[in-house]
Design an enzyme around this catalytic site. Structure first.
Site, PDB file in Angstrom:
ATOM      1  N   CYS A  23       0.829  -1.218   0.000  1.00 17.89           N
ATOM      2  CA  CYS A  23       0.000   0.000   0.000  1.00 17.89           C
ATOM      3  C   CYS A  23       0.862   1.265   0.000  1.00 17.89           C
ATOM      4  O   CYS A  23       1.539   1.526  -0.980  1.00 17.89           O
ATOM      5  CB  CYS A  23      -0.997  -0.035   1.150  1.00 17.89           C
ATOM      6  SG  CYS A  23      -2.425   1.044   0.847  1.00 17.89           S
ATOM      7  N   HIS A  40      -4.555  -4.715   0.259  1.00 19.54           N
ATOM      8  CA  HIS A  40      -4.173  -5.165   1.602  1.00 19.54           C
ATOM      9  C   HIS A  40      -4.476  -6.658   1.743  1.00 19.54           C
ATOM     10  O   HIS A  40      -5.323  -7.061   2.548  1.00 19.54           O
ATOM     11  CB  HIS A  40      -4.930  -4.369   2.665  1.00 19.54           C
ATOM     12  CG  HIS A  40      -4.280  -3.070   3.025  1.00 19.54           C
ATOM     13  ND1 HIS A  40      -3.102  -2.994   3.757  1.00 19.54           N
ATOM     14  CD2 HIS A  40      -4.635  -1.795   2.742  1.00 19.54           C
ATOM     15  CE1 HIS A  40      -2.777  -1.726   3.922  1.00 19.54           C
ATOM     16  NE2 HIS A  40      -3.684  -0.972   3.317  1.00 19.54           N
ATOM     17  N   GLU A  91      -2.949  -8.782   3.260  1.00 21.98           N
ATOM     18  CA  GLU A  91      -2.671  -9.296   4.606  1.00 21.98           C
ATOM     19  C   GLU A  91      -3.861  -9.149   5.547  1.00 21.98           C
ATOM     20  O   GLU A  91      -3.890  -9.759   6.634  1.00 21.98           O
ATOM     21  CB  GLU A  91      -1.449  -8.591   5.203  1.00 21.98           C
ATOM     22  CG  GLU A  91      -1.707  -7.238   5.869  1.00 21.98           C
ATOM     23  CD  GLU A  91      -1.819  -6.071   4.892  1.00 21.98           C
ATOM     24  OE1 GLU A  91      -1.891  -4.918   5.345  1.00 21.98           O
ATOM     25  OE2 GLU A  91      -1.859  -6.315   3.657  1.00 21.98           O
TER      26      GLU A  91
END
Length: 270
Positions: free
Chosen positions: A110, A199, A201
């Protein structure tokens, strides 16, 4: 076999949750992994380091960072600022230089991906009219080792207020996936760096928690709700986790890449 050493510069708001997410994902990849978290020293130049931050991470040290086999720079809640307005920008740039010189495998996420693309390849960014926020379809558009065994069309969460200026992307940066709406999802640098603008994760509840954190910080403002995320959109209940398999595969691919690069280094030294 010695564990694969991963360093992470954690710039996110939710320090503990971020560390838990990355550690879980990296350690479930099927190979022994040790993870060390760092914080930018310059972020606390004029104030004490919070006790929690000092407890769960180390001050960034370039010697320690370059001893890692792989390194991740996370996102940060500063994408609306010009890069030079970020108080720890010099520290981040020095880290990027050191990782490249030491040939450490790099993953930028990001804002981390934006600042690295800017510093390494001169790509600027622009502020979006509204936050790109929710779970969106993405499509693989170019080969990328981190997208191996991931479907050509896959879901991923996005949460950002800015985007790279694509007209500035040259031959040294290849876009490897983008969302259905045309936003960047991932890219690959000519020197092997990986850039993840989504994102991946994030866990199941992370988008909801991000929205709640923004509302709590500034209840007087209007904030974009995450799109295509809740089973009950009106009540904002029951978040979907449609990117779970992609998430596991992506980080497994990255750990395998780090392991392969370490093996090459060991062979050269031997």
């Amino acid at each position: 076999m010695a564990p694969i050493r991963i360093g992470i510069l954690n710039l996110m708001h939710d320090k503990v949750a971020t560390q838990q997410r990355f550690e879980r994902l990296l350690k479930q990849a099927g190979q022994p992994v040790s993870v060390t978290f760092f914080y930018p020293v310059s972020h606390y130049a004029d104030r004490p380091v919070p006790e929690l931050v000092a407890k769960i991470s180390l001050p960034l040290d370039l010697k320690q960072a370059t001893a890692m086999d792989g390194f991740i720079i996370t996102g940060a809640p500063v994408e609306n600022l010009a890069y030079d307005e970020v108080e720890y920008i010099d520290e981040v740039r020095n880290l990027i230089d050191a990782l490249n010189q030491a040939h450490v495998v790099q993953l930028y996420v990001c804002w981390g991906a934006m600042v690295a693309a800017n510093y390494l390849y001169g790509v600027g960014k622009h502020r979006l009219a509204k936050k790109y926020f929710g779970v969106f379809e993405n499509q693989v558009v170019a080969p990328d080792p981190l997208l191996t065994n991931i479907p050509r069309i896959f879901l991923a969460p996005h949460a950002r207020y800015a985007e790279l200026n694509e007209e500035q992307i040259g031959a040294n940066l290849t876009v490897t996936a983008r969302s259905k709406e045309g936003y960047l999802t991932s890219a690959r640098g000519s020197e092997g760096q990986s850039f993840l603008f989504a994102h991946l994760e994030y866990g199941q509840n992370a988008l909801l928690e991000e929205y709640q954190r923004e509302i709590a910080a500034h209840p007087e403002r209007h904030y974009q709700r995450p799109s295509h995320y809740f089973q009950d959109e009106v009540a904002m209940k029951d978040p979907r986790f449609g990117w779970q398999k992609t998430q596991a595969q992506y980080f497994d691919n990255w750990v395998r890449l780090v392991a392969a690069e370490r093996s090459i280094k060991v062979c050269k030294i031997g």
